[in-house]
Design a protein around this motif. Structure first.
Motif, PDB file in Angstrom:
ATOM      1  N   ALA A 137      10.945  -8.005  -6.607  1.00  0.00           N
ATOM      2  CA  ALA A 137       9.852  -7.743  -7.541  1.00  0.00           C
ATOM      3  C   ALA A 137       8.994  -8.991  -7.741  1.00  0.00           C
ATOM      4  CB  ALA A 137      10.410  -7.261  -8.882  1.00  0.00           C
ATOM      5  N   TYR A 138       9.651 -10.132  -7.877  1.00  0.00           N
ATOM      6  CA  TYR A 138       8.919 -11.392  -8.047  1.00  0.00           C
ATOM      7  C   TYR A 138       8.040 -11.662  -6.824  1.00  0.00           C
ATOM      8  CZ  TYR A 138       7.914 -16.337  -8.632  1.00  0.00           C
ATOM      9  OH  TYR A 138       7.273 -17.538  -8.745  1.00  0.00           O
ATOM     10  N   ASP A 139       8.595 -11.494  -5.630  1.00  0.00           N
ATOM     11  CA  ASP A 139       7.811 -11.729  -4.413  1.00  0.00           C
ATOM     12  C   ASP A 139       6.596 -10.802  -4.358  1.00  0.00           C
ATOM     13  OD1 ASP A 139       9.569 -13.695  -3.631  1.00  0.00           O
ATOM     14  OD2 ASP A 139      10.698 -12.403  -2.260  1.00  0.00           O
ATOM     15  N   TRP A 140       6.794  -9.560  -4.728  1.00  0.00           N
ATOM     16  CA  TRP A 140       5.698  -8.582  -4.707  1.00  0.00           C
ATOM     17  C   TRP A 140       4.613  -8.980  -5.705  1.00  0.00           C
ATOM     18  CZ3 TRP A 140       3.379  -5.180  -8.128  1.00  0.00           C
ATOM     19  CH2 TRP A 140       2.628  -4.135  -7.575  1.00  0.00           C
ATOM     20  N   LEU A 141       5.009  -9.342  -6.907  1.00  0.00           N
ATOM     21  CA  LEU A 141       4.051  -9.688  -7.950  1.00  0.00           C
ATOM     22  C   LEU A 141       3.225 -10.925  -7.606  1.00  0.00           C
ATOM     23  CD1 LEU A 141       6.301  -9.059 -11.068  1.00  0.00           C
ATOM     24  CD2 LEU A 141       4.144  -7.880 -10.587  1.00  0.00           C
ATOM     25  N   THR A 142       3.791 -11.827  -6.859  1.00  0.00           N
ATOM     26  CA  THR A 142       3.103 -13.086  -6.553  1.00  0.00           C
ATOM     27  C   THR A 142       2.369 -13.068  -5.212  1.00  0.00           C
ATOM     28  OG1 THR A 142       5.196 -13.965  -5.696  1.00  0.00           O
ATOM     29  CG2 THR A 142       4.621 -14.494  -7.971  1.00  0.00           C
ATOM     30  N   THR A 143       2.531 -12.002  -4.440  1.00  0.00           N
ATOM     31  CA  THR A 143       1.855 -11.941  -3.139  1.00  0.00           C
ATOM     32  C   THR A 143       0.897 -10.755  -3.011  1.00  0.00           C
ATOM     33  OG1 THR A 143       3.735 -10.736  -2.168  1.00  0.00           O
ATOM     34  CG2 THR A 143       3.710 -13.140  -1.921  1.00  0.00           C
ATOM     35  N   GLU A 144       1.250  -9.605  -3.583  1.00  0.00           N
ATOM     36  CA  GLU A 144       0.365  -8.445  -3.518  1.00  0.00           C
ATOM     37  C   GLU A 144      -0.774  -8.624  -4.526  1.00  0.00           C
ATOM     38  OE1 GLU A 144       0.559  -5.950  -1.313  1.00  0.00           O
ATOM     39  OE2 GLU A 144       2.244  -7.058  -0.432  1.00  0.00           O
ATOM     40  N   THR A 145      -1.933  -8.032  -4.220  1.00  0.00           N
ATOM     41  CA  THR A 145      -3.108  -8.251  -5.061  1.00  0.00           C
ATOM     42  C   THR A 145      -3.623  -6.951  -5.675  1.00  0.00           C
ATOM     43  OG1 THR A 145      -4.554  -8.089  -3.108  1.00  0.00           O
ATOM     44  CG2 THR A 145      -3.833 -10.291  -3.785  1.00  0.00           C
ATOM     45  N   HIS A 146      -4.237  -7.118  -6.823  1.00  0.00           N
ATOM     46  CA  HIS A 146      -4.774  -5.989  -7.570  1.00  0.00           C
ATOM     47  C   HIS A 146      -5.995  -5.418  -6.838  1.00  0.00           C
ATOM     48  CE1 HIS A 146      -6.828  -3.868 -10.896  1.00  0.00           C
ATOM     49  NE2 HIS A 146      -5.616  -3.754 -11.415  1.00  0.00           N
ATOM     50  N   PRO A 147      -6.116  -4.084  -6.756  1.00  0.00           N
ATOM     51  CA  PRO A 147      -7.205  -3.484  -5.976  1.00  0.00           C
ATOM     52  C   PRO A 147      -8.605  -3.762  -6.515  1.00  0.00           C
ATOM     53  CG  PRO A 147      -6.026  -1.801  -7.249  1.00  0.00           C
ATOM     54  CD  PRO A 147      -5.223  -3.059  -7.328  1.00  0.00           C
ATOM     55  N   ALA A 148      -8.749  -4.032  -7.813  1.00  0.00           N
ATOM     56  CA  ALA A 148     -10.077  -4.253  -8.384  1.00  0.00           C
ATOM     57  C   ALA A 148     -10.459  -5.723  -8.449  1.00  0.00           C
ATOM     58  CB  ALA A 148     -10.165  -3.633  -9.781  1.00  0.00           C
ATOM     59  N   THR A 149      -9.503  -6.593  -8.761  1.00  0.00           N
ATOM     60  CA  THR A 149      -9.832  -8.011  -8.964  1.00  0.00           C
ATOM     61  C   THR A 149      -9.526  -8.889  -7.759  1.00  0.00           C
ATOM     62  OG1 THR A 149      -7.648  -8.565  -9.841  1.00  0.00           O
ATOM     63  CG2 THR A 149      -9.285  -7.742 -11.418  1.00  0.00           C
ATOM     64  N   GLY A 150      -8.616  -8.455  -6.905  1.00  0.00           N
ATOM     65  CA  GLY A 150      -8.194  -9.290  -5.784  1.00  0.00           C
ATOM     66  C   GLY A 150      -7.236 -10.389  -6.187  1.00  0.00           C
ATOM     67  N   LEU A 151      -6.862 -10.427  -7.464  1.00  0.00           N
ATOM     68  CA  LEU A 151      -5.909 -11.429  -7.941  1.00  0.00           C
ATOM     69  C   LEU A 151      -4.486 -10.949  -7.704  1.00  0.00           C
ATOM     70  CD1 LEU A 151      -7.477 -12.268 -11.430  1.00  0.00           C
ATOM     71  CD2 LEU A 151      -7.511 -13.729  -9.399  1.00  0.00           C
ATOM     72  N   PRO A 152      -3.550 -11.873  -7.436  1.00  0.00           N
ATOM     73  CA  PRO A 152      -2.146 -11.469  -7.427  1.00  0.00           C
ATOM     74  C   PRO A 152      -1.794 -10.852  -8.780  1.00  0.00           C
ATOM     75  CG  PRO A 152      -2.397 -13.677  -6.513  1.00  0.00           C
ATOM     76  CD  PRO A 152      -3.727 -13.305  -7.101  1.00  0.00           C
TER      77      PRO A 152
END
Length: 328
Positions: A137-152
């Motif tokens: 979960a931690y890896d996903w939260l810090t590498t995948e990005t939000h579809p609207a902002t592009g931020l992790p």
């Protein structure tokens, strides 16, 4: 593990708190009400003084400490995990909903409501150890990005709320998360993101089993849900995990109403706060008609109960630690 953006922000907040404890909050009634309350309960000469051990503050997570649109982040994580598991074992897709979820059909999952989301989580969060789940979960939260902002996803925490958490702790409060989200999911990032350690996280709980595998003791997640920490479940979770009524509670939706009601019904000085999502330029604007974070009763009854309604567009000078995003 390290969430660089939020960890550095927490350090900066601590270093500058003496000048203005809430620098990303505009000078408004909301900011004034928070500071007035904190000063009154921490001043030994005040009639409202509260000893430090009783300065308990509880915060919802989704929509209160970080973004929850267009879907709860844990739900998006569950869809990605389900897709990976289905590629290895298609037989786990035992319903039309699961098959739609594995294809990334977010709307189908949302249409199925809480029960549909729990069905996806039941499969995606099972058959793993607690440690492995939190690491993933931690890896996903810090590498995948939000579809609207592009931020992790891990960087979509609210800067004003980071400041509020730090301010309260500087004034002798103990801060807790009380969320409808999964307790193991939140514990994967809460300490680094918010400065809230795992033992101060209250959340929805699933079936967990202790076993010894090849001589190594471990805790495994078996899927299913044993306790839902939402709505009327939040005060129950508070008394189970914390053991006393908070004096400060913050949320953003009617799912938090019972927590604020329970908090502010106690004797002495009490503070209830709702974050109202009014900023469609820097974040999202929604309340009464939203499938996520619906806010109706809180808007109608909150002011007369003395709760502070925070208008995100009017009361926050910044939204995210990265100084927000450009208007869409």
């Amino acid at each position: 593990m390290r969430i660089l953006a939020t960890a550095s922000c927490l350090a900066l907040i601590s270093a500058t708190a003496h000048a203005d404890p809430l620098p990303s909050w505009r000078d408004s009634d909301a900011k004034t009400s928070i500071i007035d309350f904190v000063e009154s309960v921490t001043d030994p000469a005040s009639d409202s003084f509260v000893p430090a051990p009783d300065r308990i503050a509880t915060f919802d997570n989704d929509g209160t400490l970080w973004t929850e649109q267009p879907v709860y982040f844990q739900g998006l994580y569950a869809l990605d995990v389900l897709k990976e598991k289905a590629a290895e074992d298609p037989s786990i897709l035992s319903s039309d909903l699961l098959r739609s979820a594995a294809e990334g059909d977010v709307e189908a999952v949302m249409a199925a409501g809480v029960e549909g989301l729990l069905e996806v989580i039941n499969i995606s969060h099972a058959d793993t150890t607690v440690e492995a789940f939190q690491s993933d979960a931690y890896d996903w939260l810090t590498t995948e990005t939000h579809p609207a902002t592009g931020l992790p996803y891990a960087e979509m925490v609210y800067q004003p709320m980071l400041e509020l958490l730090a301010y309260l702790r500087d004034e002798g409060f103990t801060t807790y998360i009380v969320s409808g989200g999964g307790i193991d999911f939140i514990r994967a990032f809460a300490d680094e993101a918010y400065g809230i350690p795992p033992w101060q996280v209250v959340g929805t709980e699933g079936n967990t089993r202790y076993e010894v595998v090849d001589g190594v003791p471990q805790l495994s997640k078996d899927g299913g849900v044993t306790f839902i920490d939402d709505k009327e479940g939040k005060p129950v979770g508070i008394i189970r995990h914390i053991g006393q009524r908070p004096i400060f509670s913050a949320g953003n939706s009617d799912g938090d109403f019972a927590m604020l009601e329970y908090t502010t019904a106690g004797e002495g000085a009490r503070f209830g706060m709702l974050v109202h999502h009014t900023d469609g330029a820097r974040e999202f604007a929604y309340d009464r008609d939203s499938d996520i974070g619906q806010l109706v009763r809180g808007l109608d009854e909150g002011p007369e109960r003395g709760w502070t309604i925070v208008d995100m567009a009017q009361d926050w000078d910044r939204v995210f630690p990265s100084d927000g995003r450009a208007e869409r």
